[in-house]
Design a protein around this motif. Structure first.
Motif, PDB file in Angstrom:
ATOM      1  N   VAL A 199     -31.954 -49.994 -14.327  1.00  0.00           N
ATOM      2  CA  VAL A 199     -30.692 -50.467 -13.755  1.00  0.00           C
ATOM      3  C   VAL A 199     -29.538 -49.668 -14.364  1.00  0.00           C
ATOM      4  N   LYS A 200     -28.588 -49.244 -13.545  1.00  0.00           N
ATOM      5  CA  LYS A 200     -27.391 -48.579 -14.066  1.00  0.00           C
ATOM      6  C   LYS A 200     -26.517 -49.612 -14.781  1.00  0.00           C
ATOM      7  N   VAL A 201     -26.105 -49.286 -16.004  1.00  0.00           N
ATOM      8  CA  VAL A 201     -25.398 -50.249 -16.834  1.00  0.00           C
ATOM      9  C   VAL A 201     -24.047 -49.698 -17.271  1.00  0.00           C
ATOM     10  N   ASP A 202     -22.972 -50.465 -17.007  1.00  0.00           N
ATOM     11  CA  ASP A 202     -21.662 -50.232 -17.597  1.00  0.00           C
ATOM     12  C   ASP A 202     -21.461 -51.293 -18.672  1.00  0.00           C
ATOM     13  N   LEU A 203     -21.357 -50.870 -19.928  1.00  0.00           N
ATOM     14  CA  LEU A 203     -21.173 -51.795 -21.048  1.00  0.00           C
ATOM     15  C   LEU A 203     -19.725 -51.713 -21.500  1.00  0.00           C
ATOM     16  N   ILE A 204     -19.001 -52.817 -21.341  1.00  0.00           N
ATOM     17  CA  ILE A 204     -17.571 -52.856 -21.654  1.00  0.00           C
ATOM     18  C   ILE A 204     -17.380 -53.451 -23.038  1.00  0.00           C
ATOM     19  N   ASN A 205     -16.824 -52.655 -23.936  1.00  0.00           N
ATOM     20  CA  ASN A 205     -16.581 -53.095 -25.309  1.00  0.00           C
ATOM     21  C   ASN A 205     -15.082 -53.296 -25.517  1.00  0.00           C
ATOM     22  N   THR A 206     -14.686 -54.475 -25.921  1.00  0.00           N
ATOM     23  CA  THR A 206     -13.264 -54.764 -26.126  1.00  0.00           C
ATOM     24  C   THR A 206     -12.753 -54.236 -27.457  1.00  0.00           C
ATOM     25  N   ARG A 207     -13.649 -53.708 -28.297  1.00  0.00           N
ATOM     26  CA  ARG A 207     -13.255 -53.241 -29.631  1.00  0.00           C
ATOM     27  C   ARG A 207     -13.386 -51.724 -29.749  1.00  0.00           C
ATOM     28  N   ASP A 208     -13.070 -51.226 -30.956  1.00  0.00           N
ATOM     29  CA  ASP A 208     -13.066 -49.780 -31.175  1.00  0.00           C
ATOM     30  C   ASP A 208     -14.466 -49.197 -31.290  1.00  0.00           C
ATOM     31  N   ARG A 209     -15.414 -49.983 -31.790  1.00  0.00           N
ATOM     32  CA  ARG A 209     -16.770 -49.491 -31.981  1.00  0.00           C
ATOM     33  C   ARG A 209     -17.745 -50.635 -31.754  1.00  0.00           C
ATOM     34  N   MET A 210     -18.994 -50.313 -31.581  1.00  0.00           N
ATOM     35  CA  MET A 210     -20.000 -51.334 -31.317  1.00  0.00           C
ATOM     36  C   MET A 210     -20.445 -51.999 -32.606  1.00  0.00           C
TER      37      MET A 210
END
Length: 465
Positions: A199-210
């Protein structure tokens, strides 16, 4: 209306509640378990740890099969749909429920089903599934009600193309592409799972790093390998609007981006399950995240009422909750509780590859001005990893420059959550048994992943000798 009395009432049958109830029952106290769902096990068994890890395990096996040159000789690449994996996870859940149900039966702990709310500091009202009300009194109460996904009011979770981490376990198809909003532990794990299914995944991170609580080197490695697998990670992004129709869901970001997908998984935060307990009746108050404050003995502002697990916040781990429950029960039984046992718990993150750590990070040691050095063992150099084909990853040891005391164990790669326990056991030993020398002077089976400890210890010792 009937009324019953117990020495203790535990609210919630997840790991924390189970640990509490079993310890109290074995200590000779009369205990009742209150569970609002039809089956015991809590969120850990039904919506969190068990189903997501079962999904992840089979996705990893599928990825291993499809990427192996050896298996290519046996046939074409295989594909599995998300519903197929959910069916297997359901079998694991049923086994766990059966096992845990027998615990209560063997220890004479009645499981009372229904919604509980406090009437006064020693009385709860239980509203049972048939609508009948009953009052139950006790000398002690333990709040182990867990947490649920946080749901902002402007996101329509009733729409079939928008779901939280509980609802995702009920979808009946495999999406072509998915937006995951929130790159914490849950979001990162599901990014690995869906990407492993193609599955194509867009992972949205609200912070500077994971996963900023991790050691920087481990966090960077996770970001790199998720991207290498094809996950598109977008850092420092915030949503402004989510719109869904019959065809797709669109996420609008404050940066001006508009991202469309078949499905949006909201994985940004959790809320403690305390809002229905009527805490005002017992002069307790939860914070904005539904969590209550406790002291070092897990007592709330009402000393006879304890709280454990997700409703008290960090570390919000099933493993820690179970131990917290046992410690709270010990305090009820004996008036003492060794809280120190619950401090250094390992973190397990079941991404692909997985992550586990215990102790301090490089950032923490640097800020505390502790002189330390680093020892590495890279999986690509270990014979067992070469045999299994799982060569991505490393074991990292942090130790005091002068005493060689182990300060942190960080592992990234296949079986990381298992490997870390060896280091955890040595770190917990009294000095001088908790140093790098243990690994340097111990014979490990060969070939094993455990051998990485000797490799990393020698690598680190060479830096200071």
């Amino acid at each position: 209306m009937t009324q019953q009395h117990y020495d203790a009432i535990v609210l919630g049958s997840g790991p924390g509640g189970e640990g509490t109830a079993m310890k109290l029952a074995k200590g000779g106290r009369s205990v009742a378990m209150i569970e609002r769902h039809q089956k015991v096990g809590g969120g850990c068994t039904h919506w969190g740890t068990i189903p997501s890890k079962a999904l992840r395990h089979n996705v990893r096996r599928l990825m291993e099969y499809n990427s192996s040159a050896l298996f290519r000789e046996a046939g074409e690449p295989r594909h599995l749909g998300f519903p197929t994996l959910l069916n297997h996870a359901a079998q694991v859940i049923d086994q766990q429920v059966g096992l845990r149900s027998r615990f209560y039966l063997r220890n004479d702990v009645p499981v009372l089903r229904g919604e509980a709310r406090f009437i006064d500091p020693n009385t709860i009202e239980l509203i049972m599934p048939d609508g009948e009300h009953t009052q139950i009194t006790a000398q002690h109460f333990v709040l182990a009600t867990g947490s649920r996904p946080y749901r902002p009011s402007d996101v329509d979770f009733s729409h079939p193309r928008i779901c939280d981490s509980d609802q995702i376990l009920g979808i009946d198809h495999t999406p072509r592409n998915i937006i995951i909003y929130g790159a914490g532990v849950i979001g990162s794990e599901y990014a690995s799972i869906f990407r492993g299914l193609g599955v194509k995944v867009d992972l949205i991170n609200t912070r500077d790093r994971m996963l900023a609580f991790l050691d920087d080197e481990i966090s960077d490695a996770l970001s790199y390998h998720l991207r290498e697998h094809g996950v598109l990670i977008r850092h420092r992004e915030e949503y402004t609007k989510i719109e869904a129709d019959n065809e797709s869901v669109t996420l609008e970001l404050a940066s001006g981006k508009r991202i469309r997908a078949d499905l949006l998984l909201w994985a940004n935060g959790r809320t403690g399950n305390t809002d229905a307990l009527n805490l005002a009746a017992i002069d307790l108050q939860a914070d904005g995240r539904g969590q209550v404050k406790v002291n070092e003995h897990f007592q709330t502002a009402q000393p006879h009422i304890y709280a454990i697990g997700d409703v008290i916040g960090y570390p919000s781990l099933a493993s820690a909750a179970y131990d917290q429950g046992r410690y709270a029960a010990t305090h009820i039984l004996e008036g003492t509780c060794d809280y120190r046992l619950a401090h250094d718990v390992p973190t397990g993150i079941y991404t692909i590859p997985e992550i586990s750590s215990v102790g301090r990070t490089e950032q923490e040691l640097t800020e505390a001005k502790v002189p330390y050095e680093v020892g590495h063992a890279f999986f690509k150099d270990l014979a067992r990893a070469q045999i299994s084909g799982q060569t991505v990853g490393m074991l990292k040891l942090l130790f005091h420059t002068e005493t060689l005391e182990l300060l942190g164990i960080h592992c990234f790669g296949d079986q990381a959550a298992e490997i870390v326990h060896i280091g955890q056991a040595i770190m917990a030993q009294p000095a001088p048994g908790n140093t790098l020398r243990y690994f340097m002077n111990t014979t490990f089976n060969y070939p094993t992943m455990a051998e990485g400890y000797r490799v990393a210890a020698l690598n680190g010792y060479n830096r200071v000798s």
